[in-house]
Design an enzyme around this catalytic site. Structure first.
Site, PDB file in Angstrom:
ATOM      1  N   ARG A   1     -14.006 -15.831 -10.290  1.00  0.00           N
ATOM      2  CA  ARG A   1     -13.737 -14.354 -10.669  1.00  0.00           C
ATOM      3  C   ARG A   1     -15.075 -13.313 -10.666  1.00  0.00           C
ATOM      4  O   ARG A   1     -15.203 -12.591 -10.107  1.00  0.00           O
ATOM      5  CB  ARG A   1     -13.025 -14.118 -11.917  1.00  0.00           C
ATOM      6  CG  ARG A   1     -12.394 -12.963 -12.070  1.00  0.00           C
ATOM      7  CD  ARG A   1     -11.399 -12.791 -13.341  1.00  0.00           C
ATOM      8  NE  ARG A   1     -10.364 -13.801 -13.220  1.00  0.00           N
ATOM      9  CZ  ARG A   1      -9.225 -13.534 -12.360  1.00  0.00           C
ATOM     10  NH1 ARG A   1      -9.191 -12.729 -11.595  1.00  0.00           N
ATOM     11  NH2 ARG A   1      -8.276 -14.651 -12.367  1.00  0.00           N
TER      12      ARG A   1
ATOM     13  N   ASN B   1       1.766   3.154  -2.546  1.00  0.00           N
ATOM     14  CA  ASN B   1       1.196   4.242  -3.748  1.00  0.00           C
ATOM     15  C   ASN B   1      -0.240   4.493  -2.907  1.00  0.00           C
ATOM     16  O   ASN B   1      -0.503   5.842  -3.044  1.00  0.00           O
ATOM     17  CB  ASN B   1       0.904   3.442  -4.799  1.00  0.00           C
ATOM     18  CG  ASN B   1       1.781   3.518  -5.913  1.00  0.00           C
ATOM     19  OD1 ASN B   1       2.204   4.635  -6.396  1.00  0.00           O
ATOM     20  ND2 ASN B   1       2.548   2.330  -6.034  1.00  0.00           N
TER      21      ASN B   1
ATOM     22  N   HIS C   1       0.863   0.874 -13.528  1.00  0.00           N
ATOM     23  CA  HIS C   1       1.747  -0.134 -14.128  1.00  0.00           C
ATOM     24  C   HIS C   1       2.946   0.044 -14.054  1.00  0.00           C
ATOM     25  O   HIS C   1       3.662   1.107 -14.474  1.00  0.00           O
ATOM     26  CB  HIS C   1       1.048  -0.821 -15.419  1.00  0.00           C
ATOM     27  CG  HIS C   1       1.691  -1.956 -15.876  1.00  0.00           C
ATOM     28  ND1 HIS C   1       1.590  -3.133 -15.366  1.00  0.00           N
ATOM     29  CD2 HIS C   1       2.558  -2.363 -16.708  1.00  0.00           C
ATOM     30  CE1 HIS C   1       2.067  -3.980 -15.896  1.00  0.00           C
ATOM     31  NE2 HIS C   1       2.993  -3.459 -16.735  1.00  0.00           N
TER      32      HIS C   1
ATOM     33  N   MET D   1      -3.568  -6.743  -6.982  1.00  0.00           N
ATOM     34  CA  MET D   1      -3.214  -7.669  -7.920  1.00  0.00           C
ATOM     35  C   MET D   1      -4.139  -8.897  -8.313  1.00  0.00           C
ATOM     36  O   MET D   1      -3.937 -10.225  -8.208  1.00  0.00           O
ATOM     37  CB  MET D   1      -2.000  -8.447  -7.043  1.00  0.00           C
ATOM     38  CG  MET D   1      -0.826  -7.608  -6.811  1.00  0.00           C
ATOM     39  SD  MET D   1      -0.308  -6.967  -8.569  1.00  0.00           S
ATOM     40  CE  MET D   1       1.252  -6.075  -7.792  1.00  0.00           C
ATOM     41  N   ARG D   2      -5.389  -8.455  -8.692  1.00  0.00           N
ATOM     42  CA  ARG D   2      -6.408  -9.348  -9.268  1.00  0.00           C
ATOM     43  C   ARG D   2      -7.159  -8.537 -10.520  1.00  0.00           C
ATOM     44  O   ARG D   2      -7.209  -7.712 -10.470  1.00  0.00           O
ATOM     45  CB  ARG D   2      -7.519  -9.652  -8.049  1.00  0.00           C
ATOM     46  CG  ARG D   2      -8.510 -10.743  -8.504  1.00  0.00           C
ATOM     47  CD  ARG D   2      -9.286 -11.107  -7.276  1.00  0.00           C
ATOM     48  NE  ARG D   2     -10.382 -11.988  -7.737  1.00  0.00           N
ATOM     49  CZ  ARG D   2     -10.593 -13.091  -7.770  1.00  0.00           C
ATOM     50  NH1 ARG D   2      -9.463 -14.008  -7.101  1.00  0.00           N
ATOM     51  NH2 ARG D   2     -11.463 -13.824  -8.170  1.00  0.00           N
ATOM     52  N   ILE D   3      -7.159  -9.569 -11.338  1.00  0.00           N
ATOM     53  CA  ILE D   3      -7.811  -9.302 -12.713  1.00  0.00           C
ATOM     54  C   ILE D   3      -9.387  -8.872 -12.323  1.00  0.00           C
ATOM     55  O   ILE D   3     -10.192  -9.773 -11.702  1.00  0.00           O
ATOM     56  CB  ILE D   3      -7.587 -10.135 -13.780  1.00  0.00           C
ATOM     57  CG1 ILE D   3      -5.938 -10.313 -13.995  1.00  0.00           C
ATOM     58  CG2 ILE D   3      -8.397  -9.736 -14.920  1.00  0.00           C
ATOM     59  CD1 ILE D   3      -5.610 -11.421 -14.702  1.00  0.00           C
TER      60      ILE D   3
ATOM     61  N   GLY E   1       0.759  -1.262   0.012  1.00  0.00           N
ATOM     62  CA  GLY E   1      -0.095  -0.066  -0.108  1.00  0.00           C
ATOM     63  C   GLY E   1       0.897   1.348  -0.200  1.00  0.00           C
ATOM     64  O   GLY E   1       0.639   2.252   0.488  1.00  0.00           O
TER      65      GLY E   1
ATOM     66  N   GLU F   1       6.605   6.519  -8.978  1.00  0.00           N
ATOM     67  CA  GLU F   1       5.192   6.143  -8.754  1.00  0.00           C
ATOM     68  C   GLU F   1       4.621   7.099  -7.712  1.00  0.00           C
ATOM     69  O   GLU F   1       3.554   7.330  -7.958  1.00  0.00           O
ATOM     70  CB  GLU F   1       5.175   4.544  -8.530  1.00  0.00           C
ATOM     71  CG  GLU F   1       5.213   3.714  -9.311  1.00  0.00           C
ATOM     72  CD  GLU F   1       5.203   2.103  -9.045  1.00  0.00           C
ATOM     73  OE1 GLU F   1       3.837   1.990  -8.733  1.00  0.00           O
ATOM     74  OE2 GLU F   1       5.883   1.490  -8.998  1.00  0.00           O
TER      75      GLU F   1
ATOM     76  N   ASP G   1      -4.025  -4.991 -18.404  1.00  0.00           N
ATOM     77  CA  ASP G   1      -3.155  -4.146 -18.847  1.00  0.00           C
ATOM     78  C   ASP G   1      -3.124  -3.576 -20.228  1.00  0.00           C
ATOM     79  O   ASP G   1      -1.993  -3.363 -20.782  1.00  0.00           O
ATOM     80  CB  ASP G   1      -1.632  -4.362 -18.352  1.00  0.00           C
ATOM     81  CG  ASP G   1      -1.283  -4.684 -16.795  1.00  0.00           C
ATOM     82  OD1 ASP G   1      -2.119  -4.049 -15.773  1.00  0.00           O
ATOM     83  OD2 ASP G   1      -0.688  -5.589 -16.365  1.00  0.00           O
TER      84      ASP G   1
HETATM   85  C1  GAR Z   1       3.570  -1.022  -7.378  1.00  0.00           C
HETATM   86  O1  GAR Z   1       4.790  -1.023  -8.074  1.00  0.00           O
HETATM   87  C2  GAR Z   1       2.417  -1.029  -8.519  1.00  0.00           C
HETATM   88  O2  GAR Z   1       2.884  -0.208  -9.689  1.00  0.00           O
HETATM   89  C3  GAR Z   1       2.544  -2.276  -8.795  1.00  0.00           C
HETATM   90  O3  GAR Z   1       2.599  -3.132  -7.540  1.00  0.00           O
HETATM   91  C4  GAR Z   1       3.162  -2.247  -6.653  1.00  0.00           C
HETATM   92  C5  GAR Z   1       2.400  -2.305  -5.371  1.00  0.00           C
HETATM   93  O4  GAR Z   1       3.061  -1.482  -4.393  1.00  0.00           O
HETATM   94  N1  GAR Z   1       1.388  -2.979  -9.561  1.00  0.00           N
HETATM   95  C6  GAR Z   1       1.377  -3.776 -10.595  1.00  0.00           C
HETATM   96  O5  GAR Z   1       2.298  -4.255 -10.730  1.00  0.00           O
HETATM   97  C7  GAR Z   1       0.155  -3.897 -11.351  1.00  0.00           C
HETATM   98  N2  GAR Z   1       0.290  -4.845 -12.404  1.00  0.00           N
HETATM   99  P1  GAR Z   1       2.416  -0.835  -3.378  1.00  0.00           P
HETATM  100  O6  GAR Z   1       1.394  -1.798  -2.734  1.00  0.00           O
HETATM  101  O7  GAR Z   1       3.356  -0.425  -2.244  1.00  0.00           O
HETATM  102  O8  GAR Z   1       1.556   0.316  -3.733  1.00  0.00           O
END
Ligand code: GAR
Length: 191
Positions: free
Chosen positions: A67, A15, A111, A92-94, A13, A176, A147
């Site tokens: 799903r 971001n 991404h 991380m789930r489609i 978490g 990011e 994506d």
């Molecule tokens: C981040 O790098 C984000 O861009 C990536 O997962 C990480 C999550 O970190 N997302 C993906 O790969 C989506 N395909 P965080 O939980 O510390 O934000």
């Protein structure tokens, strides 16, 4: 009017935390209200961070669920919140068409690579193993593919001299954390 948003996470978490801080006192102040942080994993570390910021949290464990069943449950859970946007931050789930069609052009994702070049998980590992001198963080709308949705904005990350995966990730995440809120500010038309 402040946009009503939910942030979706699955783990750390970081971001999400950057967005929360910007909504509290940074560039997203007076721009959006984070009405919910949602996770598909009950032990996601980010849930505790959101709670400490006084934000409502919710979880539906996705493991073992079909799903579409999970997505239908989620649509129902979100309905009362009257969301303007859903912000995926390490979710991380489609999401299936059941969900995506409920919020067309309202779901945004970050991404850690150029989505035209690499889709799916472990994008920093991919960049590191290829020995890339730069990668491109992509913020895009979520469509029914993985994506594949329309790109909103991209930001380059310089990887020259980054000689470990940890260093690649560190440089990428630093970008990011700033970039995502900046793009959200544009999407939410705060200026
Ligand atoms: C981040 O790098 C984000 O861009 C990536 O997962 C990480 C999550 O970190 N997302 C993906 O790969 C989506 N395909 P965080 O939980 O510390 O934000």
């Amino acid at each position: 009017m402040k946009k009503r948003i939910a942030i979706f996470i699955s783990g750390r978490g970081s971001n999400m935390e950057a967005i929360i801080e910007n909504a509290e006192s940074g560039r997203l102040k007076d721009c959006c209200e984070i009405v919910l942080v949602f996770s598909n994993k009950k032990d996601a570390r980010g849930l505790e961070i959101a709670r400490q910021h006084g934000i409502e949290i919710a979880c539906i464990e996705s493991r073992g669920k079909k799903r579409e069943d999970f997505d239908r449950e989620l649509v129902k859970l979100l309905q009362p919140y009257q969301l303007d946007y859903i912000v995926l931050a390490g979710f991380m789930r489609i999401l299936s068409p059941v969900f995506v069609r409920t919020y067309p052009n309202r779901i945004i994702n970050i991404h850690p690579a150029d989505t035209a070049e690499f889709q799916g998980v472990e994008a920093y590992k991919w960049a590191f193993e290829k020995g890339m001198s730069e990668t491109k963080i992509t913020v895009h709308f979520v469509d029914e593919g993985v994506d594949t949705g329309p790109v909103i904005a991209q930001q380059k990350v310089d990887l020259t001299g980054a000689n470990s995966l940890e260093e690649v990730e560190k440089r990428g995440l630093k970008v990011e954390h700033k970039f995502y809120s900046k793009v959200l500010e544009d999407v939410f038309k705060c200026k």
